[in-house]
Design a protein around this motif. Structure first.
Motif, PDB file in Angstrom:
ATOM      1  N   ASN A 143      30.215 -48.362  73.377  1.00 32.23           N
ATOM      2  CA  ASN A 143      30.575 -49.508  74.220  1.00 32.23           C
ATOM      3  C   ASN A 143      30.535 -49.144  75.699  1.00 32.23           C
ATOM      4  OD1 ASN A 143      30.923 -51.187  72.014  1.00 32.23           O
ATOM      5  ND2 ASN A 143      33.149 -51.008  71.977  1.00 32.23           N
ATOM      6  N   ASP A 144      31.074 -47.967  76.032  1.00 33.21           N
ATOM      7  CA  ASP A 144      31.052 -47.536  77.431  1.00 33.21           C
ATOM      8  C   ASP A 144      29.642 -47.183  77.885  1.00 33.21           C
ATOM      9  OD1 ASP A 144      33.738 -47.935  77.840  1.00 33.21           O
ATOM     10  OD2 ASP A 144      34.313 -45.881  77.339  1.00 33.21           O
ATOM     11  N   ALA A 145      28.845 -46.593  76.981  1.00 37.18           N
ATOM     12  CA  ALA A 145      27.471 -46.251  77.337  1.00 37.18           C
ATOM     13  C   ALA A 145      26.657 -47.515  77.621  1.00 37.18           C
ATOM     14  CB  ALA A 145      26.824 -45.447  76.206  1.00 37.18           C
ATOM     15  N   ARG A 189      27.882 -50.401  78.615  1.00 37.62           N
ATOM     16  CA  ARG A 189      28.388 -50.959  79.876  1.00 37.62           C
ATOM     17  C   ARG A 189      27.797 -50.216  81.073  1.00 37.62           C
ATOM     18  NH1 ARG A 189      33.099 -50.792  78.494  1.00 37.62           N
ATOM     19  NH2 ARG A 189      33.451 -52.970  77.932  1.00 37.62           N
ATOM     20  N   LEU A 190      27.620 -48.897  80.936  1.00 41.30           N
ATOM     21  CA  LEU A 190      27.077 -48.096  82.027  1.00 41.30           C
ATOM     22  C   LEU A 190      25.587 -48.354  82.227  1.00 41.30           C
ATOM     23  CD1 LEU A 190      27.540 -45.761  84.083  1.00 41.30           C
ATOM     24  CD2 LEU A 190      26.965 -44.170  82.226  1.00 41.30           C
ATOM     25  N   ILE A 191      24.837 -48.497  81.130  1.00 41.72           N
ATOM     26  CA  ILE A 191      23.380 -48.626  81.217  1.00 41.72           C
ATOM     27  C   ILE A 191      22.948 -50.063  81.496  1.00 41.72           C
ATOM     28  CG2 ILE A 191      21.213 -48.360  79.949  1.00 41.72           C
ATOM     29  CD1 ILE A 191      22.581 -46.052  78.409  1.00 41.72           C
ATOM     30  N   TRP A 192      23.500 -51.011  80.732  1.00 42.61           N
ATOM     31  CA  TRP A 192      23.056 -52.404  80.827  1.00 42.61           C
ATOM     32  C   TRP A 192      24.006 -53.294  81.622  1.00 42.61           C
ATOM     33  CZ3 TRP A 192      21.915 -49.778  76.159  1.00 42.61           C
ATOM     34  CH2 TRP A 192      20.571 -49.718  75.822  1.00 42.61           C
ATOM     35  N   GLY A 193      25.211 -52.799  81.911  1.00 42.28           N
ATOM     36  CA  GLY A 193      26.177 -53.613  82.632  1.00 42.28           C
ATOM     37  C   GLY A 193      27.036 -54.439  81.691  1.00 42.28           C
ATOM     38  N   PRO A 194      28.108 -55.034  82.212  1.00 39.91           N
ATOM     39  CA  PRO A 194      29.046 -55.760  81.354  1.00 39.91           C
ATOM     40  C   PRO A 194      28.537 -57.125  80.912  1.00 39.91           C
ATOM     41  CG  PRO A 194      29.761 -55.880  83.632  1.00 39.91           C
ATOM     42  CD  PRO A 194      28.579 -54.954  83.609  1.00 39.91           C
TER      43      PRO A 194
END
Length: 305
Positions: free
Chosen positions: A106-108, A110-115
Protein backbone atom coordinates in the motif's frame (compact mmCIF):
# COMPACT_ATOMS: atom_id res chain seq x y z
CA UNK A 1 -37.60 -11.44 -17.13
CA UNK A 2 -34.90 -9.63 -19.09
CA UNK A 3 -33.67 -7.97 -15.89
CA UNK A 4 -33.37 -11.36 -14.19
CA UNK A 5 -31.31 -12.74 -17.08
CA UNK A 6 -29.06 -9.69 -17.07
CA UNK A 7 -28.48 -9.89 -13.32
CA UNK A 8 -27.76 -13.62 -13.55
CA UNK A 9 -25.10 -12.83 -16.13
CA UNK A 10 -23.71 -10.12 -13.85
CA UNK A 11 -23.61 -12.64 -11.00
CA UNK A 12 -21.87 -15.18 -13.25
CA UNK A 13 -19.32 -12.58 -14.32
CA UNK A 14 -18.64 -11.46 -10.74
CA UNK A 15 -18.43 -15.05 -9.52
CA UNK A 16 -15.94 -16.01 -12.21
CA UNK A 17 -13.86 -12.94 -11.41
CA UNK A 18 -13.85 -14.03 -7.77
CA UNK A 19 -12.80 -17.49 -8.91
CA UNK A 20 -9.68 -16.11 -10.58
CA UNK A 21 -8.67 -14.57 -7.26
CA UNK A 22 -9.74 -17.56 -5.17
CA UNK A 23 -8.01 -20.03 -7.49
CA UNK A 24 -4.61 -18.46 -6.85
CA UNK A 25 -5.34 -18.42 -3.14
CA UNK A 26 -6.42 -22.08 -3.32
CA UNK A 27 -3.09 -23.03 -4.87
CA UNK A 28 -1.08 -21.19 -2.24
CA UNK A 29 -3.24 -21.82 0.82
CA UNK A 30 -4.94 -25.11 0.06
CA UNK A 31 -2.18 -26.95 -1.78
CA UNK A 32 1.00 -25.32 -0.45
CA UNK A 33 -0.45 -24.85 3.07
CA UNK A 34 0.68 -21.23 3.19
CA UNK A 35 -1.55 -18.42 4.50
CA UNK A 36 -0.95 -15.43 2.23
CA UNK A 37 -2.88 -12.34 3.31
CA UNK A 38 -0.93 -10.36 0.71
CA UNK A 39 -2.78 -12.14 -2.10
CA UNK A 40 -5.14 -9.18 -2.32
CA UNK A 41 -2.14 -6.88 -2.74
CA UNK A 42 -1.07 -8.89 -5.79
CA UNK A 43 -4.61 -8.37 -7.14
CA UNK A 44 -4.12 -4.65 -6.59
CA UNK A 45 -0.70 -4.68 -8.25
CA UNK A 46 -2.15 -6.42 -11.31
CA UNK A 47 -4.65 -3.57 -11.67
CA UNK A 48 -1.97 -0.88 -11.26
CA UNK A 49 0.37 -2.63 -13.70
CA UNK A 50 -2.45 -2.87 -16.25
CA UNK A 51 -3.39 0.80 -15.94
CA UNK A 52 0.27 1.78 -16.34
CA UNK A 53 1.17 -0.50 -19.25
CA UNK A 54 -2.02 0.25 -21.19
CA UNK A 55 -1.25 3.98 -20.87
CA UNK A 56 2.33 3.41 -22.00
CA UNK A 57 1.62 1.13 -24.96
CA UNK A 58 -1.77 2.49 -26.03
CA UNK A 59 -2.95 -1.12 -26.45
CA UNK A 60 -5.32 -2.79 -24.01
CA UNK A 61 -4.30 -6.33 -24.99
CA UNK A 62 -0.56 -5.67 -24.92
CA UNK A 63 -0.83 -3.76 -21.65
CA UNK A 64 -2.84 -6.60 -20.07
CA UNK A 65 -0.26 -9.18 -21.17
CA UNK A 66 2.60 -7.08 -19.80
CA UNK A 67 0.71 -6.60 -16.52
CA UNK A 68 0.15 -10.35 -16.25
CA UNK A 69 3.84 -11.03 -16.79
CA UNK A 70 4.84 -8.31 -14.32
CA UNK A 71 2.59 -9.77 -11.61
CA UNK A 72 3.95 -13.26 -12.28
CA UNK A 73 7.51 -11.94 -11.93
CA UNK A 74 6.59 -10.00 -8.79
CA UNK A 75 5.14 -13.14 -7.23
CA UNK A 76 8.25 -15.17 -8.02
CA UNK A 77 10.56 -12.50 -6.58
CA UNK A 78 8.38 -12.11 -3.50
CA UNK A 79 8.39 -15.83 -2.83
CA UNK A 80 12.14 -16.17 -3.40
CA UNK A 81 13.13 -13.17 -1.28
CA UNK A 82 10.73 -13.38 1.64
CA UNK A 83 8.05 -16.02 1.74
CA UNK A 84 9.93 -19.28 1.18
CA UNK A 85 11.57 -18.80 4.57
CA UNK A 86 8.12 -19.04 6.20
CA UNK A 87 6.99 -22.40 4.79
CA UNK A 88 8.01 -24.36 7.84
CA UNK A 89 6.73 -21.76 10.29
CA UNK A 90 3.45 -21.59 12.15
CA UNK A 91 0.44 -20.11 10.35
CA UNK A 92 0.45 -17.20 12.79
CA UNK A 93 3.93 -16.23 11.63
CA UNK A 94 2.75 -16.38 8.02
CA UNK A 95 -0.27 -14.21 8.81
CA UNK A 96 1.85 -11.57 10.56
CA UNK A 97 4.47 -11.52 7.81
CA UNK A 98 2.00 -11.25 4.94
CA UNK A 99 -0.02 -8.62 6.80
CA UNK A 100 3.18 -6.60 6.90
CA UNK A 101 3.43 -7.06 3.13
CA UNK A 102 -0.05 -5.54 2.75
CA UNK A 103 1.20 -2.38 4.46
CA UNK A 104 4.37 -2.43 2.37
CA UNK A 105 2.51 -2.70 -0.95
CA UNK A 106 0.00 0.00 0.00
CA UNK A 107 2.80 2.42 0.86
CA UNK A 108 4.79 1.43 -2.23
CA UNK A 109 1.78 2.13 -4.47
CA UNK A 110 1.20 5.48 -2.73
CA UNK A 111 4.87 6.37 -3.30
CA UNK A 112 4.99 5.30 -6.97
CA UNK A 113 1.51 6.13 -8.29
CA UNK A 114 0.30 8.63 -5.69
CA UNK A 115 -2.78 8.52 -3.46
CA UNK A 116 -5.30 9.24 -6.25
CA UNK A 117 -6.95 6.38 -8.07
CA UNK A 118 -6.33 5.47 -11.71
CA UNK A 119 -8.75 4.71 -14.51
CA UNK A 120 -8.29 2.00 -17.13
CA UNK A 121 -10.30 2.85 -20.27
CA UNK A 122 -11.53 0.09 -22.54
CA UNK A 123 -10.94 0.03 -26.30
CA UNK A 124 -14.04 0.75 -28.41
CA UNK A 125 -14.43 -2.86 -29.51
CA UNK A 126 -14.99 -3.92 -25.89
CA UNK A 127 -17.58 -1.27 -25.10
CA UNK A 128 -20.23 -2.38 -27.58
CA UNK A 129 -23.21 -4.41 -26.31
CA UNK A 130 -23.68 -7.93 -27.61
CA UNK A 131 -27.11 -9.47 -28.08
CA UNK A 132 -27.32 -12.64 -25.98
CA UNK A 133 -30.95 -13.50 -26.67
CA UNK A 134 -33.61 -11.42 -28.40
CA UNK A 135 -34.14 -8.33 -26.30
CA UNK A 136 -31.16 -8.90 -23.99
CA UNK A 137 -27.88 -7.08 -24.66
CA UNK A 138 -24.78 -7.54 -22.55
CA UNK A 139 -21.46 -5.63 -22.51
CA UNK A 140 -18.75 -7.25 -24.61
CA UNK A 141 -16.13 -6.74 -21.91
CA UNK A 142 -18.13 -8.63 -19.29
CA UNK A 143 -18.56 -11.48 -21.77
CA UNK A 144 -14.78 -11.43 -22.25
CA UNK A 145 -14.30 -11.79 -18.47
CA UNK A 146 -16.67 -14.80 -18.43
CA UNK A 147 -14.88 -16.42 -21.38
CA UNK A 148 -11.36 -15.87 -20.03
CA UNK A 149 -12.30 -17.12 -16.55
CA UNK A 150 -13.92 -20.29 -17.94
CA UNK A 151 -10.84 -21.04 -20.04
CA UNK A 152 -8.51 -20.43 -17.08
CA UNK A 153 -10.69 -22.64 -14.84
CA UNK A 154 -10.54 -25.53 -17.32
CA UNK A 155 -6.78 -25.22 -17.84
CA UNK A 156 -6.09 -24.91 -14.13
CA UNK A 157 -8.13 -27.98 -13.29
CA UNK A 158 -6.35 -30.01 -15.97
CA UNK A 159 -2.90 -28.88 -14.82
CA UNK A 160 -3.47 -29.49 -11.10
CA UNK A 161 -5.53 -32.67 -11.29
CA UNK A 162 -4.49 -34.37 -14.54
CA UNK A 163 -0.78 -33.70 -15.09
CA UNK A 164 2.47 -34.84 -13.52
CA UNK A 165 3.24 -31.29 -12.45
CA UNK A 166 -0.04 -31.12 -10.56
CA UNK A 167 0.71 -34.46 -8.94
CA UNK A 168 4.10 -33.17 -7.79
CA UNK A 169 2.50 -30.01 -6.38
CA UNK A 170 -0.03 -31.97 -4.35
CA UNK A 171 2.54 -34.53 -3.24
CA UNK A 172 5.01 -31.82 -2.30
CA UNK A 173 2.45 -30.14 -0.09
CA UNK A 174 1.80 -33.46 1.65
CA UNK A 175 5.40 -34.58 2.18
CA UNK A 176 8.02 -32.10 1.06
CA UNK A 177 10.97 -34.13 2.36
CA UNK A 178 9.96 -37.27 0.46
CA UNK A 179 9.52 -35.40 -2.82
CA UNK A 180 12.94 -33.80 -2.31
CA UNK A 181 14.47 -37.22 -1.68
CA UNK A 182 13.12 -38.37 -5.06
CA UNK A 183 15.18 -35.70 -6.79
CA UNK A 184 12.46 -33.08 -7.32
CA UNK A 185 13.47 -29.47 -6.70
CA UNK A 186 10.55 -28.68 -4.41
CA UNK A 187 11.72 -25.11 -3.77
CA UNK A 188 11.65 -24.32 -7.47
CA UNK A 189 8.30 -26.05 -7.84
CA UNK A 190 6.73 -24.04 -5.03
CA UNK A 191 8.23 -20.81 -6.42
CA UNK A 192 6.56 -21.47 -9.76
CA UNK A 193 3.26 -22.34 -8.05
CA UNK A 194 3.36 -19.15 -6.03
CA UNK A 195 4.12 -17.21 -9.20
CA UNK A 196 1.11 -18.85 -10.88
CA UNK A 197 -1.08 -17.89 -7.93
CA UNK A 198 0.19 -14.31 -8.16
CA UNK A 199 -0.51 -14.25 -11.90
CA UNK A 200 -4.10 -15.40 -11.29
CA UNK A 201 -4.56 -12.64 -8.71
CA UNK A 202 -3.08 -10.13 -11.15
CA UNK A 203 -5.39 -11.38 -13.90
CA UNK A 204 -8.40 -10.82 -11.65
CA UNK A 205 -7.15 -7.34 -10.76
CA UNK A 206 -6.46 -6.22 -14.32
CA UNK A 207 -9.82 -7.51 -15.52
CA UNK A 208 -11.65 -5.72 -12.69
CA UNK A 209 -9.72 -2.49 -13.26
CA UNK A 210 -11.87 -1.13 -16.14
CA UNK A 211 -15.03 -1.73 -14.06
CA UNK A 212 -13.89 -0.14 -10.80
CA UNK A 213 -11.37 2.57 -9.99
CA UNK A 214 -7.83 1.31 -9.47
CA UNK A 215 -7.03 2.43 -5.94
CA UNK A 216 -4.93 1.66 -2.88
CA UNK A 217 -6.30 -1.17 -0.75
CA UNK A 218 -8.68 -2.42 -3.45
CA UNK A 219 -7.67 -6.02 -2.81
CA UNK A 220 -8.38 -6.14 0.90
CA UNK A 221 -12.17 -6.40 0.92
CA UNK A 222 -12.33 -8.80 -2.01
CA UNK A 223 -9.74 -11.01 -0.31
CA UNK A 224 -12.28 -11.72 2.43
CA UNK A 225 -14.68 -13.06 -0.20
CA UNK A 226 -11.89 -15.21 -1.63
CA UNK A 227 -11.32 -16.84 1.77
CA UNK A 228 -15.08 -17.38 2.14
CA UNK A 229 -15.10 -19.11 -1.25
CA UNK A 230 -12.26 -21.42 -0.22
CA UNK A 231 -14.06 -22.35 3.00
CA UNK A 232 -17.34 -23.03 1.19
CA UNK A 233 -15.76 -24.97 -1.67
CA UNK A 234 -13.25 -26.92 0.38
CA UNK A 235 -9.63 -26.07 1.09
CA UNK A 236 -7.39 -27.13 -1.77
CA UNK A 237 -10.24 -27.91 -4.20
CA UNK A 238 -10.22 -26.10 -7.54
CA UNK A 239 -13.65 -27.52 -8.39
CA UNK A 240 -14.99 -26.41 -5.01
CA UNK A 241 -13.58 -22.90 -5.43
CA UNK A 242 -15.20 -22.65 -8.87
CA UNK A 243 -18.68 -23.63 -7.70
CA UNK A 244 -18.47 -21.63 -4.48
CA UNK A 245 -17.39 -18.53 -6.42
CA UNK A 246 -20.44 -18.88 -8.67
CA UNK A 247 -22.73 -19.21 -5.64
CA UNK A 248 -21.21 -16.17 -3.94
CA UNK A 249 -21.23 -14.03 -7.08
CA UNK A 250 -24.86 -14.79 -7.95
CA UNK A 251 -26.12 -14.37 -4.38
CA UNK A 252 -24.34 -11.05 -3.96
CA UNK A 253 -25.44 -9.67 -7.34
CA UNK A 254 -29.04 -10.82 -7.15
CA UNK A 255 -29.32 -9.56 -3.60
CA UNK A 256 -28.06 -6.09 -4.48
CA UNK A 257 -30.35 -5.97 -7.53
CA UNK A 258 -33.65 -7.16 -6.07
CA UNK A 259 -33.49 -6.77 -2.29
CA UNK A 260 -34.05 -2.97 -2.36
CA UNK A 261 -37.45 -3.44 -4.05
CA UNK A 262 -38.44 -6.08 -1.51
CA UNK A 263 -37.25 -3.99 1.42
CA UNK A 264 -39.11 -0.89 0.23
CA UNK A 265 -42.32 -2.67 1.15
CA UNK A 266 -41.35 -2.40 4.82
CA UNK A 267 -38.73 0.37 4.86
CA UNK A 268 -38.27 3.80 3.36
CA UNK A 269 -36.48 4.07 0.03
CA UNK A 270 -33.18 5.36 1.45
CA UNK A 271 -33.14 2.79 4.24
CA UNK A 272 -33.88 -0.03 1.81
CA UNK A 273 -31.07 1.01 -0.52
CA UNK A 274 -28.66 1.19 2.41
CA UNK A 275 -29.69 -2.12 3.95
CA UNK A 276 -29.67 -4.19 0.75
CA UNK A 277 -25.85 -4.48 0.33
CA UNK A 278 -25.44 -5.42 4.00
CA UNK A 279 -28.12 -8.10 3.78
CA UNK A 280 -26.57 -9.45 0.56
CA UNK A 281 -23.26 -9.84 2.39
CA UNK A 282 -25.05 -11.48 5.30
CA UNK A 283 -26.57 -14.04 2.91
CA UNK A 284 -23.06 -15.01 1.75
CA UNK A 285 -21.86 -15.59 5.29
CA UNK A 286 -25.11 -17.41 6.09
CA UNK A 287 -24.36 -19.74 3.18
CA UNK A 288 -20.88 -20.32 4.58
CA UNK A 289 -22.32 -21.10 8.03
CA UNK A 290 -24.82 -23.58 6.59
CA UNK A 291 -22.12 -25.34 4.56
CA UNK A 292 -19.85 -25.59 7.61
CA UNK A 293 -22.69 -27.13 9.65
CA UNK A 294 -23.62 -29.67 6.97
CA UNK A 295 -20.16 -30.30 5.49
CA UNK A 296 -17.41 -28.93 7.79
CA UNK A 297 -14.71 -29.64 5.18
CA UNK A 298 -16.55 -27.74 2.44
CA UNK A 299 -18.62 -28.79 -0.56
CA UNK A 300 -15.79 -30.53 -2.39
CA UNK A 301 -12.87 -31.05 0.02
CA UNK A 302 -9.56 -32.03 -1.52
CA UNK A 303 -8.71 -35.71 -1.39
CA UNK A 304 -6.93 -36.83 1.77
CA UNK A 305 -3.20 -36.85 1.20
Amino acid sequence: MYLVVEQLLNGLQFGLLLFLLAAGLTLVFGIMDFVNLAHGSLYMMGAYFAATFVAWTGSFVLGALLALGATLLLGIVLEYVALRHLYGRDHLDQVLATFGLILFFNDAVRLIWGPAGLALPLPPWLTVPVQIIPGVYYPAYRLLIITVALVVAALLYLVVMRTRVGMLIRAGASNREMIGALGINIKLLFTLVFGLGAALAGLAGLMQAPILTVQIGMGENILILAFVIIVIGGIGSIRGAFLAALFVGIIDTMGRAFLPDLLRKVLSGAAASTAAPAISSMLIYLLMAIVLVVRPEGLFPAAKR
